[in-house]
Design a protein around this motif. Sequence first.
Motif, mmCIF file in Angstrom:
data_model
loop_
_atom_site.group_PDB
_atom_site.id
_atom_site.type_symbol
_atom_site.label_atom_id
_atom_site.label_comp_id
_atom_site.label_asym_id
_atom_site.label_seq_id
_atom_site.Cartn_x
_atom_site.Cartn_y
_atom_site.Cartn_z
ATOM 1 N N ALA A 5 0.840 -1.269 -0.079
ATOM 2 C CA ALA A 5 0.004 -0.024 -0.034
ATOM 3 C C ALA A 5 0.813 1.317 -0.115
ATOM 4 O O ALA A 5 2.068 1.277 0.573
ATOM 5 C CB ALA A 5 -0.904 0.062 1.334
ATOM 6 N N SER A 6 0.433 2.420 -0.735
ATOM 7 C CA SER A 6 0.911 3.771 -0.550
ATOM 8 C C SER A 6 0.423 4.601 0.585
ATOM 9 O O SER A 6 -0.065 3.885 1.424
ATOM 10 C CB SER A 6 0.620 4.505 -1.931
ATOM 11 O OG SER A 6 -0.634 4.334 -2.101
ATOM 12 N N LEU B 274 0.239 -10.283 -5.541
ATOM 13 C CA LEU B 274 0.654 -9.326 -4.992
ATOM 14 C C LEU B 274 -0.053 -7.917 -5.473
ATOM 15 O O LEU B 274 -0.026 -7.787 -7.016
ATOM 16 C CB LEU B 274 2.365 -8.890 -5.345
ATOM 17 C CG LEU B 274 2.730 -7.626 -4.987
ATOM 18 C CD1 LEU B 274 2.970 -7.169 -3.713
ATOM 19 C CD2 LEU B 274 4.221 -7.555 -5.734
ATOM 20 N N TYR B 275 -0.684 -7.300 -4.712
ATOM 21 C CA TYR B 275 -1.516 -5.922 -5.117
ATOM 22 C C TYR B 275 -0.876 -4.710 -4.767
ATOM 23 O O TYR B 275 -0.638 -4.441 -3.722
ATOM 24 C CB TYR B 275 -2.871 -6.238 -4.517
ATOM 25 C CG TYR B 275 -3.661 -7.235 -5.071
ATOM 26 C CD1 TYR B 275 -4.055 -7.419 -6.374
ATOM 27 C CD2 TYR B 275 -4.225 -8.475 -4.159
ATOM 28 C CE1 TYR B 275 -4.874 -8.451 -6.774
ATOM 29 C CE2 TYR B 275 -4.965 -9.276 -4.587
ATOM 30 C CZ TYR B 275 -5.336 -9.443 -6.075
ATOM 31 O OH TYR B 275 -6.070 -10.541 -6.433
ATOM 32 N N GLY C 70 -0.422 2.139 -9.032
ATOM 33 C CA GLY C 70 -0.777 0.760 -9.054
ATOM 34 C C GLY C 70 -2.270 0.328 -9.213
ATOM 35 O O GLY C 70 -3.300 1.175 -9.185
ATOM 36 N N GLY C 71 -2.555 -0.761 -10.015
ATOM 37 C CA GLY C 71 -3.698 -1.239 -10.295
ATOM 38 C C GLY C 71 -4.309 -2.291 -9.455
ATOM 39 O O GLY C 71 -5.305 -3.107 -9.830
ATOM 40 N N LEU D 169 -10.788 -6.145 -6.913
ATOM 41 C CA LEU D 169 -12.130 -5.660 -6.861
ATOM 42 C C LEU D 169 -12.881 -5.734 -8.035
ATOM 43 O O LEU D 169 -14.159 -5.411 -8.077
ATOM 44 C CB LEU D 169 -12.313 -4.547 -5.775
ATOM 45 C CG LEU D 169 -11.728 -4.681 -4.478
ATOM 46 C CD1 LEU D 169 -11.749 -3.603 -3.539
ATOM 47 C CD2 LEU D 169 -12.109 -5.934 -3.565
ATOM 48 N N GLY D 170 -12.292 -5.300 -9.134
ATOM 49 C CA GLY D 170 -13.157 -4.873 -10.453
ATOM 50 C C GLY D 170 -13.704 -3.543 -10.345
ATOM 51 O O GLY D 170 -14.806 -3.225 -11.066
ATOM 52 N N ARG D 171 -13.169 -2.552 -9.582
ATOM 53 C CA ARG D 171 -13.677 -1.306 -9.598
ATOM 54 C C ARG D 171 -12.542 -0.302 -9.053
ATOM 55 O O ARG D 171 -11.091 -0.791 -9.010
ATOM 56 C CB ARG D 171 -14.559 -0.894 -8.367
ATOM 57 C CG ARG D 171 -14.116 -1.096 -6.978
ATOM 58 C CD ARG D 171 -15.120 -0.624 -5.992
ATOM 59 N NE ARG D 171 -14.781 -0.795 -4.526
ATOM 60 C CZ ARG D 171 -13.784 -0.104 -3.960
ATOM 61 N NH1 ARG D 171 -13.125 0.658 -4.672
ATOM 62 N NH2 ARG D 171 -13.513 -0.807 -2.591
#
Length: 272
Positions: free
Chosen positions: A121-122, A176-177, A244-245, A251-253
Motif C-alpha cells: 500500500a501507498s 501481490l496487489y 498501481g492497479g 475488486l473490479g472497481r
Amino acid sequence: MRSDPVLVIGSTGKTGRRIVRRLAEQGYPVTGVSRRSDPPFVWEDPSTWRRALEGIHSVYISYFPDLAAPGATAAIEALTSTAVDAGVTRLVLLSGRGEANAERCERIVRASGASFTLLRASWFSQNFTEGHLLESVHQGVIALPAGDVHEPFVDVDDIADVAVAALTDDRHAGRLYELTGPRLLTFGQAAAEISAAARRKVDYVALSPDAFRTALTESVGPDYADLLTNLCVEVFDGRNASLGGGVLDALGRQPRDFGDFCRAAAASGVWQ
C-alpha cells in the motif's frame, strides 16, 4: 455463518478495525487481536502469539509500528513459522510500497509454505484524519520532508475491501496487489484539496529530514522519530510516483479518489 475462522492482527489500527467489521458483517467468525485485546497479542512477546493462532484458517498481518522498523523481519519470520505450525493455511500481509524492509518481509511470507496475498500500500489518505497529521490539519500546517514528490494516496477503506477479499477468496492466493489511489498528488496539492473541502486554510511546508526529526523527537521520542524520518527519506524520493492497479485487479472497481475522501472527511466534522 461462514465456517473459516479469521484472525486480524492489529485490530485497533486503521486497516484492522475496518477488516474486523466487514468480516463480522459478512458472517465470518473473526477474532481481532492487539496489545489491548483479551488475550493480548504483543509483537515484542512471542509467547502471546500461539493462543491467538490456534484454530485459525486465515490471518491478516499488520505489523506495528511499521515493517521498516528494526526487528520487523525477525518478527515476521517467527510469526509465520508459528502460524504454519499452528495450522494456519492463509496469510495476508499489509506491506509498504517502496520500503526495502517491507519487501524482505514479503519474501518471508512467500516462503512460509502457507497460501499468501501481499498488499503493498501507498500513503494512507486517513493519515490526515486518524493519524498524527490530524493535529497538523487542525493547526493549519502539514510539515513533512517530502519536497514536491508525487504520491498516489490510497483510501484505507479500499485496502480493507481488498484484504477481506484476500482473506476469504482463493482467487487472490499468490497475488501481490499494488494498492494506490487513482491520482498522483504532491503534498501541497493534497493540502489544497483538504483546504477546499474543510473550508479552512491548510498549508504544506517542506521540511528537511533533520528539521522533521527534531520536531518529532519531543513528542514521540528519539527512536520513533528516527524510524519515521528514515522512512520518509526512503519513500519520498519519487520511487512511488506511479499508480498501481491493485484495487481494480482485486475488486473490479476503481479506487476512491482523494478528493472524494476529503469531502467525506469534511462532512464528518473531523477537521472542525
